[in-house]
Scaffold this motif. Structure first.
Motif, PDB file in Angstrom:
ATOM      1  N   ALA A 122      32.333  45.818  45.819  1.00  0.00           N
ATOM      2  CA  ALA A 122      32.912  44.962  46.859  1.00  0.00           C
ATOM      3  C   ALA A 122      32.015  43.753  47.125  1.00  0.00           C
ATOM      4  O   ALA A 122      32.505  42.617  47.223  1.00  0.00           O
ATOM      5  N   ARG A 123      30.730  43.987  47.235  1.00  0.00           N
ATOM      6  CA  ARG A 123      29.808  42.869  47.472  1.00  0.00           C
ATOM      7  C   ARG A 123      29.854  41.871  46.324  1.00  0.00           C
ATOM      8  O   ARG A 123      29.899  40.658  46.551  1.00  0.00           O
ATOM      9  N   TYR A 124      29.840  42.349  45.092  1.00  0.00           N
ATOM     10  CA  TYR A 124      29.869  41.449  43.938  1.00  0.00           C
ATOM     11  C   TYR A 124      31.162  40.628  43.893  1.00  0.00           C
ATOM     12  O   TYR A 124      31.200  39.551  43.300  1.00  0.00           O
ATOM     13  N   CYS A 125      32.221  41.161  44.518  1.00  0.00           N
ATOM     14  CA  CYS A 125      33.505  40.445  44.554  1.00  0.00           C
ATOM     15  C   CYS A 125      33.666  39.622  45.835  1.00  0.00           C
ATOM     16  O   CYS A 125      34.747  39.091  46.098  1.00  0.00           O
ATOM     17  N   GLY A 126      32.613  39.549  46.632  1.00  0.00           N
ATOM     18  CA  GLY A 126      32.669  38.712  47.827  1.00  0.00           C
ATOM     19  C   GLY A 126      33.303  39.354  49.037  1.00  0.00           C
ATOM     20  O   GLY A 126      33.685  38.652  49.979  1.00  0.00           O
ATOM     21  N   ILE A 127      33.408  40.673  49.061  1.00  0.00           N
ATOM     22  CA  ILE A 127      34.004  41.372  50.205  1.00  0.00           C
ATOM     23  C   ILE A 127      32.914  42.136  50.951  1.00  0.00           C
ATOM     24  O   ILE A 127      32.219  42.968  50.361  1.00  0.00           O
ATOM     25  N   GLU A 128      32.802  41.864  52.239  1.00  0.00           N
ATOM     26  CA  GLU A 128      31.843  42.591  53.060  1.00  0.00           C
ATOM     27  C   GLU A 128      32.503  43.199  54.293  1.00  0.00           C
ATOM     28  O   GLU A 128      31.828  43.737  55.155  1.00  0.00           O
ATOM     29  N   GLU A 129      33.844  43.101  54.371  1.00  0.00           N
ATOM     30  CA  GLU A 129      34.580  43.724  55.472  1.00  0.00           C
ATOM     31  C   GLU A 129      35.207  45.008  54.925  1.00  0.00           C
ATOM     32  O   GLU A 129      36.318  45.008  54.403  1.00  0.00           O
ATOM     33  N   VAL A 130      34.435  46.095  55.024  1.00  0.00           N
ATOM     34  CA  VAL A 130      34.824  47.383  54.463  1.00  0.00           C
ATOM     35  C   VAL A 130      34.879  48.405  55.588  1.00  0.00           C
ATOM     36  O   VAL A 130      33.973  48.477  56.423  1.00  0.00           O
ATOM     37  N   TYR A 131      35.946  49.216  55.582  1.00  0.00           N
ATOM     38  CA  TYR A 131      36.146  50.214  56.626  1.00  0.00           C
ATOM     39  C   TYR A 131      36.217  51.611  56.013  1.00  0.00           C
ATOM     40  O   TYR A 131      36.799  51.814  54.951  1.00  0.00           O
ATOM     41  N   LEU A 132      35.635  52.575  56.726  1.00  0.00           N
ATOM     42  CA  LEU A 132      35.579  53.960  56.254  1.00  0.00           C
ATOM     43  C   LEU A 132      36.827  54.705  56.703  1.00  0.00           C
ATOM     44  O   LEU A 132      36.815  55.523  57.630  1.00  0.00           O
ATOM     45  N   VAL A 133      37.915  54.413  56.054  1.00  0.00           N
ATOM     46  CA  VAL A 133      39.189  55.034  56.389  1.00  0.00           C
ATOM     47  C   VAL A 133      39.931  55.319  55.096  1.00  0.00           C
ATOM     48  O   VAL A 133      40.004  54.455  54.214  1.00  0.00           O
ATOM     49  N   GLY A 134      40.479  56.521  54.966  1.00  0.00           N
ATOM     50  CA  GLY A 134      41.209  56.862  53.758  1.00  0.00           C
ATOM     51  C   GLY A 134      42.597  57.383  54.069  1.00  0.00           C
ATOM     52  O   GLY A 134      42.993  57.527  55.227  1.00  0.00           O
ATOM     53  N   GLY A 135      43.350  57.653  53.014  1.00  0.00           N
ATOM     54  CA  GLY A 135      44.645  58.296  53.133  1.00  0.00           C
ATOM     55  C   GLY A 135      45.713  57.454  53.812  1.00  0.00           C
ATOM     56  O   GLY A 135      45.601  56.233  53.955  1.00  0.00           O
ATOM     57  N   ALA A 136      46.760  58.154  54.267  1.00  0.00           N
ATOM     58  CA  ALA A 136      47.876  57.477  54.931  1.00  0.00           C
ATOM     59  C   ALA A 136      47.417  56.747  56.182  1.00  0.00           C
ATOM     60  O   ALA A 136      47.984  55.707  56.551  1.00  0.00           O
ATOM     61  N   GLN A 137      46.374  57.268  56.836  1.00  0.00           N
ATOM     62  CA  GLN A 137      45.889  56.617  58.053  1.00  0.00           C
ATOM     63  C   GLN A 137      45.296  55.241  57.768  1.00  0.00           C
ATOM     64  O   GLN A 137      45.370  54.338  58.611  1.00  0.00           O
ATOM     65  N   ALA A 138      44.705  55.061  56.592  1.00  0.00           N
ATOM     66  CA  ALA A 138      44.183  53.744  56.227  1.00  0.00           C
ATOM     67  C   ALA A 138      45.323  52.745  56.051  1.00  0.00           C
ATOM     68  O   ALA A 138      45.238  51.590  56.475  1.00  0.00           O
TER      69      ALA A 138
END
Length: 452
Positions: free
Chosen positions: A181-197
């Motif tokens: 993600a960092r190498y692709c320029g993304i730093e807005e990452v959230y720890l959420v998975g599944g249908a809830q994400a």
């Protein structure tokens, strides 16, 4: 440990009637589909109502972790990158460069066409403003998916790009996912998975912003959630419909059975509901492939998953390669591998497939990781009508038209005639008034017989 015996279901295409052919190419049934839809709807509703609190409850229930915050702090990106080796970091960067090169070539200039004198039609492109990228990280974390989603989103110019990925048992994101993600320029990452994400990205919570479109693969829960929120005008669009991963290999008697077996297993290890299909005119090859599959299974850490998937595997015997391609086109595989001499010469016979891999030295693994093409592809037969993810999926293509007064004199009567043909009188009036303003008298609009 002696090799176990692996027997793949076999069919002879020419000897099957129509019901038999449907059965031979049937995908695995999705178990509990109705109850799944109801369970996903309940999760989506809970996230919409309770926001971050619901996401924390689901993290405890499904991931077994207690989260203090949902967004990954920037300090964790540094720590994650430090855990990777130099070859691992270099591999991520090479894959990013290749995917960027292929997707950058998809940038298209605006279109401008004068369809008749004084009438110009254009098409302009704008990025989708807010996109949500979903990256699975269950039994197998997928940093490659970060690359496949984030690179085209960046090239398209999407203003906001957020990423959701499930937490590990230690409550942190997978380090390779974070580094990619960092190498692709993304730093807005959230720890959420599944249908809830999916629900969080579609509707927003206190921490996670709502987006316009959601991208990325996932299990049946994620897929169902994407479908549900995409049907809601207040939700978010989805990238493409998908089901379990699959591969179809067309091979003749000259193919290397070890290569074919490895290609089948590379998809079988994705999940127990994955499907692998071999279409060949050579029975001896099928025998050799079965033996190679059995031998290779013994050294695969995920052999239990692959064994379950092999229960859905198929070998279809075709009379010749022309019939083999007819079988493949009917199936519409996510991945199509052509283990044939001069494989490129057969490409013209391919009508439906998500992505094609030509020859002995192009395993599907290259497309999954680093050749440059996108690995987010239509599955479960959707390749008959949908394409794999591309730069265009992150863009809006807007049509523009403009007529000069002279152009309107030419085209206006055509529009009025067609509007009258469709009995849409306001459309016709909008043209009639303008023609009169240009000094081009028009007959009155015809009166409608309300009793007709």
């Amino acid at each position: 440990m002696p090799d176990e015996i692996v027997t793949l279901a076999r069919y002879r295409w020419a000897e099957l009637d129509e019901p038999g052919r449907r059965a031979a190419l049937a995908r695995p049934e999705a178990a509990g589909r109705d109850s799944l839809a109801a369970d996903v709807a309940a999760i989506v509703a809970e996230v919409r109502h309770d926001g971050d609190a619901a996401l924390r409850r689901f993290a405890a229930r499904f991931d077994g972790v207690t989260l203090a915050g949902l967004r990954v702090p920037l300090s964790e990106f540094d720590a994650a990158e430090a855990t990777l080796t130099d070859p691992q970091r270099a591999a991520l960067r090479t894959a990013i460069e290749n995917v960027r090169a292929f997707h950058a070539a998809q940038l298209a200039p605006p279109i401008s066409v004068e369809t008749m004198p004084g009438v110009v039609c254009r098409r302009i492109t704008r990025p989708i403003q807010a996109v949500g990228l979903y990256v699975p990280a269950g039994s197998a974390p997928l940093p490659s998916t970060v690359i496949m989603l984030a690179v085209p989103a960046e090239l398209a110019g999407c203003g906001r790009r957020i990423l959701c990925t499930p937490p590990q048992k230690n409550g942190r994101a997978d380090p390779a996912v974070l580094t990619a993600a960092r190498y692709c320029g993304i730093e807005e990452v959230y720890l959420v998975g599944g249908a809830q994400a999916v629900a969080a990205m579609a509707y927003g919570t206190e921490s996670i912003p709502a987006v316009d479109k959601i991208y990325g693969p996932g299990n049946a829960w994620v897929t169902e959630a994407k479908l549900q929120v995409s049907r809601d005008p207040d939700g978010a669009a989805l990238d493409l419909p998908a089901g379990p991963s699959e591969v179809l290999v067309i091979a003749d008697g000259r193919a290397d059975p070890e290569f074919v077996a490895a290609d089948l297993l590379s998809q079988a290890e994705h999940g127990p509901d994955s499907q692998v299909v071999l279409v060949t005119p050579a029975e001896a090859l099928a025998d050799a492939v079965e033996a190679a599959v059995a031998a290779q299974l013994t050294v695969l850490p995920r052999n239990d998953v692959a064994r379950q998937a092999l229960s859905h595997a198929r070998v279809v015997f075709a009379r010749d390669l022309a019939e083999a391609f007819a079988v493949s086109n009917r199936y519409g595989p996510e991945h199509l591998i052509l283990q044939l001499p001069d494989a490129d010469s057969w490409l013209e016979h391919v009508e439906t497939a998500g992505s094609v891999f030509l020859g002995d030295w192009t395993p599907e693994s290259l497309g999954d990781y680093c050749s440059g093409t996108n690995h987010v592809l239509p599955t479960y037969g959707y390749a008959r009508a949908w394409s794999g993810l591309s730069l265009a999926d992150f863009q809006l293509h807007i049509s523009v038209q403009e007529a000069t007064p002279d152009g309107f004199r030419r085209i206006g009567p055509v529009a009025r005639t067609l509007a009258e043909l469709e009995r849409l009188d306001a459309h016709a009036l909008a043209v009639k008034l303008r023609l009169e303003a240009l000094g081009q008298p028009q007959d009155p609009l015809p009166q409608r017989d309300e009793g007709a």
